[in-house]
Every structure is written in C-alpha cells, then in structure tokens.
Design an enzyme around this catalytic site. Structure first.
Site, mmCIF file in Angstrom:
data_model
loop_
_atom_site.group_PDB
_atom_site.id
_atom_site.type_symbol
_atom_site.label_atom_id
_atom_site.label_comp_id
_atom_site.label_asym_id
_atom_site.label_seq_id
_atom_site.Cartn_x
_atom_site.Cartn_y
_atom_site.Cartn_z
ATOM 1 N N LYS A 57 -14.837 1.730 13.992
ATOM 2 C CA LYS A 57 -13.593 0.989 14.262
ATOM 3 C C LYS A 57 -13.173 1.140 15.724
ATOM 4 C CE LYS A 57 -11.898 1.290 9.538
ATOM 5 N NZ LYS A 57 -11.007 1.950 8.588
ATOM 6 N N ASN A 109 0.850 -1.193 0.000
ATOM 7 C CA ASN A 109 0.000 0.000 0.000
ATOM 8 C C ASN A 109 0.883 1.240 0.000
ATOM 9 O OD1 ASN A 109 0.460 0.849 2.879
ATOM 10 N ND2 ASN A 109 -0.385 -1.197 3.218
ATOM 11 N N ASP A 164 -4.917 -6.195 4.678
ATOM 12 C CA ASP A 164 -6.001 -7.027 5.203
ATOM 13 C C ASP A 164 -5.963 -8.445 4.626
ATOM 14 O OD1 ASP A 164 -7.108 -5.074 6.827
ATOM 15 O OD2 ASP A 164 -8.219 -4.182 5.165
HETATM 16 N N1 CTP Z 1 -5.191 -2.878 11.431
HETATM 17 C C1 CTP Z 1 -4.663 -3.976 12.058
HETATM 18 N N2 CTP Z 1 -4.680 -5.180 11.435
HETATM 19 C C2 CTP Z 1 -5.218 -5.297 10.218
HETATM 20 C C3 CTP Z 1 -5.772 -4.191 9.573
HETATM 21 C C4 CTP Z 1 -5.738 -2.976 10.219
HETATM 22 O O1 CTP Z 1 -4.173 -3.879 13.176
HETATM 23 N N3 CTP Z 1 -5.219 -6.493 9.641
HETATM 24 C C5 CTP Z 1 -5.171 -1.579 12.138
HETATM 25 C C6 CTP Z 1 -4.448 -0.460 11.406
HETATM 26 O O2 CTP Z 1 -3.083 -0.402 11.785
HETATM 27 C C7 CTP Z 1 -5.184 0.779 11.866
HETATM 28 C C8 CTP Z 1 -6.591 0.278 12.114
HETATM 29 O O3 CTP Z 1 -6.494 -1.140 12.248
HETATM 30 O O4 CTP Z 1 -4.665 1.276 13.077
HETATM 31 C C9 CTP Z 1 -7.556 0.599 11.014
HETATM 32 O O5 CTP Z 1 -7.018 0.208 9.782
HETATM 33 P P1 CTP Z 1 -7.761 0.569 8.417
HETATM 34 O O6 CTP Z 1 -6.945 0.042 7.299
HETATM 35 O O7 CTP Z 1 -8.164 1.995 8.432
HETATM 36 O O8 CTP Z 1 -9.117 -0.221 8.548
HETATM 37 P P2 CTP Z 1 -9.470 -1.740 8.552
HETATM 38 O O9 CTP Z 1 -9.774 -2.153 9.951
HETATM 39 O O10 CTP Z 1 -8.436 -2.553 7.839
HETATM 40 O O11 CTP Z 1 -10.839 -1.749 7.765
HETATM 41 P P3 CTP Z 1 -11.105 -1.246 6.235
HETATM 42 O O12 CTP Z 1 -9.867 -1.620 5.465
HETATM 43 O O13 CTP Z 1 -12.296 -2.003 5.849
HETATM 44 O O14 CTP Z 1 -11.344 0.236 6.302
#
Ligand code: CTP
Length: 405
Positions: free
Chosen positions: A336, A211, A277
């Site tokens: 979240k 990313n 993710d």
């Molecule tokens: N995060 C995490 N583990 C993952 C994905 C995200 O610990 N597998 C953490 C990120 O470091 C951040 C928070 O969760 O602090 C939110 O991450 P974000 O990418 O904004 O959201 P997601 O929870 O992944 O959801 P989405 O991608 O659907 O927005």
C-alpha cells in the site's frame, strides 16, 4: 503552583545564568519539592556548592566517583530516583554532549541512565544558539529522544550581544517542568489534516454500510499534533469538541470533498479514517421494506482518496496512511505504501482481540518510504499517536535537510 512533591535533579552547566539557580532551587524547595543539584566541573566557576546545599537541603554532586558509601553507583542512584531532570542553564556544550551521548560528567551520565522526563533550559550567546549544530542537536534531542526544551528568550545578553539566548525566567521553567508543558513544538507552523472514524454509506434513511472504527486513533493523533504545535484540521465521522478545527463528515465522498478542499493549503495528511471501499449504487429515499424474498444490494467502488492524493501531492507535502490487515500485515502494508505513493504507513493487525478497533490501545508497525521500520508493541493509542507525530516531525526535518544539501 500545587503539584505532587517531586524528586528533581537539577543539572547546572557552566553559563552565567547559573546564578539564577539559587532562586530556582529555593522556589522549588518552598513548593515542597526535593531538589538535588548536580554541577558540571566548570559550573563551579559560576555558582558555589555551599549555598546550593543549604538552599536544597541536599548534598550537591559533581564527581562521578563519590567517596560516600552507597549501594549503587551515584549516577544510577540519582537517575533511578528522579521524577524529572532539569538542565539549567544548558550550554551549547552540554546540549552537544547530550545529543551525541558523551558521558564525561556526572550529569551527562545521569541523563543517559534516567528514564524520567528531561527538560533543558538553554542559555548562551545568540550566535551559538542560532548555529546550525546547536539547532540540529536540539532537533535531535526533541524529535529522537523526547527531551523538552524551555526555549530561551530574546534580550540583552551578558556577553554584550542582544538577541535570543537569555535563559527562560524561573517562573516559566517551574511552570513547564511541574505542569509537563512541552514547549518545543516541532509541528509549529505546519498545517496537518487528520482523518478519523469510519465512513458510513447510506442504504436507506436508517441503514448504512459502515465499519468498526471508533475514531479514537485519529482523534489521539489530532490531539498529539495539536500539542506539538500543528495547525490541526480534524475531519471526523465522530463528534469531537476540540480547541482545533473539527469538520464532521459521514460518507467517503464527503470525506474526499473536505480533504480536497483543505489539502492544497496543508503540509501533511494523516489518513487514519477507515474509508468504505464500496457504497450502494442507489440510496433509497424511503426505508426499504421487508419482503418475502432475499435482497441483493449492488455496490459500486468509492475512489481511493489516499491513492489520488499520493499521485498528485506536492513534493514537500507528507502523506501518512494506515493499513488495517487481517493477514500478511507487513507485506500488504508495504504494498500500500508503494502503490499509494505515500511517505509513511502505520499498519495494524485487526485480528488481535481487544486491540485496535474501539480499544484504547493498539500495536503497530510503522514503515516509511525510505525503508525505516519501527514496531510499537501494545500501548495506549495516545502514546502511539505521539510517536506518529514525532515521526512526522522527523519527516519534515529530513525534507528540510534534503533541500539544504
Ligand atoms: N483509504 C482511502 N480511500 C479508500 C480506502 C482507503 O483513502 N477508499 C485509505 C485509508 O484511510 C488508509 C489506507 O487507505 O489510510 C489503507 O486503507 P485500508 O482499508 O487498510 O486498505 P485499502 O486500501 O482499502 O485496501 P484493502 O481494503 O484491500 O486492504
């Protein structure tokens, strides 16, 4: 110490350490700085205007309403022209006034009116310094207002006591105000883990799912936390050479393993990393060769590290997450915050051009689980980082207070 000449307002309040300000003014003047002394009414019991006027080469002020003709009210004039304001000695009384915004002296008016950095060199009886209200006022000034405290020292005090309360030596005061050293370190003794960068999930030896995260925000937070005294562990996907511990990782799984190994001993985790993710179900050992047909990659879900830790953390541990959003930023961030059971979330809109990913600037909304909301307009990431760390210090303070009640 050679630094650019500065306009310094020196507020002297009524403590025996006031006599040391003769030397301080003399030394700052010798170093080329322009010092204007403002005395509280009671400070005149300890120092006289005339020597301060001669040593500084400037008028000495103490009255709010000056007979001298001028364009602006005196407190605004002095506040606007200051590069920094130092209050030394700062008594318990003036500290309490500053913490509550009481303006019954020229110097307290200047302090409310100025946007320049403010430094305090407290000096008082050791019991007065240790008193809950003084310490609470100091915390307020540091964490809420951003004042810098030049901590008093231990020694034999003029009041006959022995303990902390001695004003810092002039040399330390000068070094602190001129080099902008922040002596108050509200994160001192706190182990803080910060993650930075974007994870990479290998498809084959040359390709990966990644990313746009540059790691700048996380690294700025780690620097800010370190400067506020934290014992920092930065877990980063990008190389960084720092005075604190840096552990480099690549994948979400590595990130998770390192965090889990460190988290038990930590007081806080700030999860600024953009974690993938999903990852490829299989990583090819060899470079995948181009064929004459399309290629489908099968992806499996990575665990949500934040959610796991949010569920299992100890009551006193603080977790801060980030939320990267392209729509309904605040609503999604709030969800979240609740779902991952964390204490604070920093949300940013990734669709704004030149902001966030890769940029040196960001604009964020900070939400806490107890309903606080702060909106930080576009500004350098280092400023945002400092703010996040100050908020973290406040969260530690509120846990401490809740425990004491
Ligand atoms: N995060 C995490 N583990 C993952 C994905 C995200 O610990 N597998 C953490 C990120 O470091 C951040 C928070 O969760 O602090 C939110 O991450 P974000 O990418 O904004 O959201 P997601 O929870 O992944 O959801 P989405 O991608 O659907 O927005």
């Amino acid at each position: 110490m050679s630094t650019k000449p500065k306009n310094i307002i020196l507020g002297i309040s009524a403590g025996i350490a006031a006599y040391r300000m003769y030397d301080l003014v003399n030394e700052l003047k010798k170093q080329g700085h322009n010092v204007t002394v403002v005395l509280t009414k009671d400070a005149k019991n300890f120092v006289s205007e005339l020597p301060l006027k001669v040593l500084s080469g400037n008028p000495v002020y103490s009255e709010m309403f000056c007979p001298k003709e001028q364009n602006k009210p005196i407190h605004i004039d002095l506040a606007d022209n200051a590069d920094l304001v130092l209050v030394a000695p700062a008594t318990a009384d003036i500290i309490a006034k500053m913490a509550t915004g009481i303006c019954d002296e020229l110097i307290t008016n200047i302090l409310l009116a100025t946007t320049a950095p403010v430094y305090l060199a407290p000096a008082m009886n050791t019991n007065m310094w240790d008193h809950f209200t003084t310490q609470k006022n100091i915390e307020t000034l540091v964490t809420k207002i951003g004042y810098k405290i030049i901590a008093p020292e231990e020694g034999d005090l003029a009041c006959g006591y022995s303990g902390v309360g001695h004003i810092a030596p002039n040399e330390r005061i000068i070094k602190t105000i001129l080099l902008g050293e922040n002596e108050v370190r509200p994160l001192l003794g706190k182990k803080v883990i910060i993650t930075a960068g974007g994870t990479r999930e290998a498809i084959d030896p040359v390709r990966y799912i990644g990313n746009k995260s540059s790691g700048k925000m996380g690294i700025a937070i780690a620097d800010a936390a370190y400067n506020l005294g934290a014992d920092v562990v930065l877990i980063s996907t990008v190389y960084a050479e720092k005075k604190y511990q840096v552990i480099e990782v690549e994948t979400a799984q590595e990130l998770q393993e390192v965090i889990e190994a460190e988290f038990d001993k930590a007081d806080a985790l700030i999860m600024a990393a953009a974690v993938s993710d999903y990852k490829p179900m299989k990583t090819s050992k060899q470079k995948i060769k181009k064929k004459n047909e399309d290629l489908t990659l099968e992806l499996i879900k990575n665990p949500d590290i934040l959610e796991i830790l949010g569920r299992t953390k100890r009551e006193k541990q603080i977790i801060v997450g980030f939320s990267a959003e392209s729509e309904e930023m605040e609503k999604n961030a709030k969800e979240k915050l609740v779902k991952k059971k964390i204490d604070m979330i920093v949300a940013n809109d990734i669709t704004v051009p030149d902001l966030g990913f890769g940029s040196d600037e960001n604009a964020v909304i900070i939400l806490t689980k107890d309903g606080q909301r702060e909106c930080l307009q576009r500004q350098p990431k280092i400023q945002i980082a400092k703010h996040i760390c100050q908020k973290l210090a406040e969260l530690f303070l509120s846990i401490k207070e809740a425990k004491e009640v």
